[in-house]
Design a protein around this motif. Structure first.
Motif, PDB file in Angstrom:
ATOM      1  N   GLN A   1     -26.830   0.980  39.783  1.00 43.53           N
ATOM      2  CA  GLN A   1     -26.341   2.238  39.253  1.00 43.53           C
ATOM      3  C   GLN A   1     -25.077   1.987  38.434  1.00 43.53           C
ATOM      4  N   VAL A   2     -25.078   2.489  37.223  1.00 44.76           N
ATOM      5  CA  VAL A   2     -23.922   2.312  36.343  1.00 44.76           C
ATOM      6  C   VAL A   2     -22.916   3.412  36.602  1.00 44.76           C
ATOM      7  N   GLN A   3     -21.679   3.039  36.719  1.00 50.66           N
ATOM      8  CA  GLN A   3     -20.601   4.018  36.852  1.00 50.66           C
ATOM      9  C   GLN A   3     -19.518   3.710  35.834  1.00 50.66           C
ATOM     10  N   LEU A   4     -19.036   4.756  35.201  1.00 54.57           N
ATOM     11  CA  LEU A   4     -17.937   4.634  34.261  1.00 54.57           C
ATOM     12  C   LEU A   4     -16.722   5.342  34.841  1.00 54.57           C
ATOM     13  N   GLU A   5     -15.577   4.734  34.692  1.00 53.03           N
ATOM     14  CA  GLU A   5     -14.360   5.329  35.238  1.00 53.03           C
ATOM     15  C   GLU A   5     -13.248   5.262  34.203  1.00 53.03           C
ATOM     16  N   GLU A   6     -12.738   6.443  33.857  1.00 55.44           N
ATOM     17  CA  GLU A   6     -11.631   6.522  32.915  1.00 55.44           C
ATOM     18  C   GLU A   6     -10.292   6.470  33.643  1.00 55.44           C
ATOM     19  N   SER A   7      -9.293   5.988  32.955  1.00 54.93           N
ATOM     20  CA  SER A   7      -7.929   6.005  33.464  1.00 54.93           C
ATOM     21  C   SER A   7      -6.970   6.083  32.290  1.00 54.93           C
ATOM     22  N   GLY A   8      -5.728   6.402  32.579  1.00 55.53           N
ATOM     23  CA  GLY A   8      -4.713   6.410  31.538  1.00 55.53           C
ATOM     24  C   GLY A   8      -4.302   7.769  31.034  1.00 55.53           C
ATOM     25  N   GLY A   9      -4.948   8.820  31.517  1.00 59.98           N
ATOM     26  CA  GLY A   9      -4.557  10.151  31.084  1.00 59.98           C
ATOM     27  C   GLY A   9      -3.191  10.528  31.631  1.00 59.98           C
ATOM     28  N   GLY A  10      -2.670  11.648  31.140  1.00 63.23           N
ATOM     29  CA  GLY A  10      -1.370  12.102  31.609  1.00 63.23           C
ATOM     30  C   GLY A  10      -0.818  13.173  30.711  1.00 63.23           C
ATOM     31  N   SER A  11       0.464  13.434  30.864  1.00 63.11           N
ATOM     32  CA  SER A  11       1.143  14.459  30.080  1.00 63.11           C
ATOM     33  C   SER A  11       2.200  13.811  29.201  1.00 63.11           C
ATOM     34  N   VAL A  12       2.198  14.182  27.937  1.00 60.84           N
ATOM     35  CA  VAL A  12       3.178  13.669  26.989  1.00 60.84           C
ATOM     36  C   VAL A  12       3.623  14.809  26.088  1.00 60.84           C
ATOM     37  N   GLN A  13       4.701  14.578  25.370  1.00 63.66           N
ATOM     38  CA  GLN A  13       5.153  15.549  24.386  1.00 63.66           C
ATOM     39  C   GLN A  13       4.532  15.244  23.031  1.00 63.66           C
ATOM     40  N   THR A  14       4.585  16.218  22.164  1.00 64.04           N
ATOM     41  CA  THR A  14       4.077  16.044  20.809  1.00 64.04           C
ATOM     42  C   THR A  14       4.679  14.797  20.166  1.00 64.04           C
ATOM     43  N   GLY A  15       3.797  14.009  19.560  1.00 64.76           N
ATOM     44  CA  GLY A  15       4.237  12.770  18.936  1.00 64.76           C
ATOM     45  C   GLY A  15       4.158  11.555  19.834  1.00 64.76           C
ATOM     46  N   GLY A  16       3.876  11.774  21.102  1.00 64.49           N
ATOM     47  CA  GLY A  16       3.797  10.679  22.050  1.00 64.49           C
ATOM     48  C   GLY A  16       2.485   9.927  21.971  1.00 64.49           C
ATOM     49  N   SER A  17       2.354   8.929  22.831  1.00 70.46           N
ATOM     50  CA  SER A  17       1.171   8.080  22.836  1.00 70.46           C
ATOM     51  C   SER A  17       0.629   7.915  24.250  1.00 70.46           C
ATOM     52  N   LEU A  18      -0.661   7.715  24.323  1.00 76.38           N
ATOM     53  CA  LEU A  18      -1.329   7.371  25.574  1.00 76.38           C
ATOM     54  C   LEU A  18      -2.443   6.390  25.254  1.00 76.38           C
ATOM     55  N   ARG A  19      -2.780   5.569  26.230  1.00 78.99           N
ATOM     56  CA  ARG A  19      -3.920   4.675  26.063  1.00 78.99           C
ATOM     57  C   ARG A  19      -4.888   4.911  27.208  1.00 78.99           C
ATOM     58  N   LEU A  20      -6.079   5.308  26.851  1.00 80.75           N
ATOM     59  CA  LEU A  20      -7.132   5.529  27.839  1.00 80.75           C
ATOM     60  C   LEU A  20      -7.976   4.268  27.975  1.00 80.75           C
ATOM     61  N   SER A  21      -8.434   4.040  29.176  1.00 82.33           N
ATOM     62  CA  SER A  21      -9.300   2.897  29.440  1.00 82.33           C
ATOM     63  C   SER A  21     -10.544   3.374  30.170  1.00 82.33           C
ATOM     64  N   CYS A  22     -11.657   2.754  29.867  1.00 83.96           N
ATOM     65  CA  CYS A  22     -12.916   3.085  30.529  1.00 83.96           C
ATOM     66  C   CYS A  22     -13.532   1.786  31.022  1.00 83.96           C
ATOM     67  N   ALA A  23     -13.690   1.684  32.324  1.00 81.40           N
ATOM     68  CA  ALA A  23     -14.275   0.490  32.921  1.00 81.40           C
ATOM     69  C   ALA A  23     -15.655   0.803  33.465  1.00 81.40           C
ATOM     70  N   ALA A  24     -16.534  -0.181  33.385  1.00 79.69           N
ATOM     71  CA  ALA A  24     -17.897   0.007  33.860  1.00 79.69           C
ATOM     72  C   ALA A  24     -18.170  -0.857  35.081  1.00 79.69           C
ATOM     73  N   SER A  25     -18.933  -0.314  35.981  1.00 81.94           N
ATOM     74  CA  SER A  25     -19.408  -1.095  37.119  1.00 81.94           C
ATOM     75  C   SER A  25     -20.913  -0.947  37.206  1.00 81.94           C
ATOM     76  N   GLY A  26     -21.569  -1.977  37.676  1.00 81.19           N
ATOM     77  CA  GLY A  26     -23.014  -1.928  37.812  1.00 81.19           C
ATOM     78  C   GLY A  26     -23.757  -2.520  36.636  1.00 81.19           C
ATOM     79  N   ARG A  27     -23.102  -2.598  35.511  1.00 75.95           N
ATOM     80  CA  ARG A  27     -23.707  -3.184  34.323  1.00 75.95           C
ATOM     81  C   ARG A  27     -22.594  -3.469  33.326  1.00 75.95           C
ATOM     82  N   THR A  28     -22.734  -4.544  32.597  1.00 76.37           N
ATOM     83  CA  THR A  28     -21.706  -4.836  31.608  1.00 76.37           C
ATOM     84  C   THR A  28     -21.928  -3.990  30.355  1.00 76.37           C
ATOM     85  N   PHE A  29     -20.859  -3.719  29.647  1.00 83.29           N
ATOM     86  CA  PHE A  29     -20.954  -2.920  28.437  1.00 83.29           C
ATOM     87  C   PHE A  29     -21.792  -3.611  27.370  1.00 83.29           C
ATOM     88  N   SER A  30     -21.956  -4.925  27.474  1.00 86.84           N
ATOM     89  CA  SER A  30     -22.732  -5.641  26.468  1.00 86.84           C
ATOM     90  C   SER A  30     -24.200  -5.221  26.459  1.00 86.84           C
TER      91      SER A  30
END
Length: 125
Positions: A1-30
């Motif tokens: 079973q493939v599962q995707l999990e996001e991380s990196g969200g949050g709260s920022v002010q206008t003009g700020g930056s965030l980096r989201l990541s998505c990791a997979a388990s159960g199968r490689t993204f390839s």
């Protein structure tokens, strides 16, 4: 079973930056043709943000984020990243990563086979 999990969200002010990541388990993204990011704001439909081909690195962006967001892949970590810069209040949404076994950069959300649970991004003015 493939599962995707996001991380990196949050709260920022206008003009700020965030980096989201998505990791997979159960199968490689390839094993997927296309990896994408979508978002859904309160009261709105889910919309396309960005997509990348796993094999060739081709990319596509929504007009609203082009020049501010960058999608990339990390083969070693089996992850897909979304770097978000110059964030605006209208970027506030739950962000989802998705993977499609067969598709193209122009595929709609219905083409994607697997979805993560989403991560909240809030941009305040």
């Amino acid at each position: 079973q493939v599962q995707l999990e996001e991380s990196g969200g949050g709260s920022v002010q206008t003009g700020g930056s965030l980096r989201l990541s998505c990791a997979a388990s159960g199968r490689t993204f390839s094993s997927f043709d296309i990896l994408g990011w979508f978002r859904q704001a309160p009261g709105k439909e889910r919309e396309f943000v960005a997509a990348i081909t796993w094999s060739g690195g081709g990319r596509r962006y929504a007009v609203s984020v082009k020049g501010r967001f960058t999608i990339s892949r990390d083969n070693a970590k089996n992850a897909v990243l979304l770097q978000m810069n110059s964030l605006k209040p209208e970027d506030t949404a739950v962000y989802y990563c998705a993977a499609a076994r067969d598709g193209s950069l122009y595929s709609g959300s219905s083409t994607y086979d697997y979805w993560g649970q989403g991560t909240q991004v809030t941009v305040s003015s």
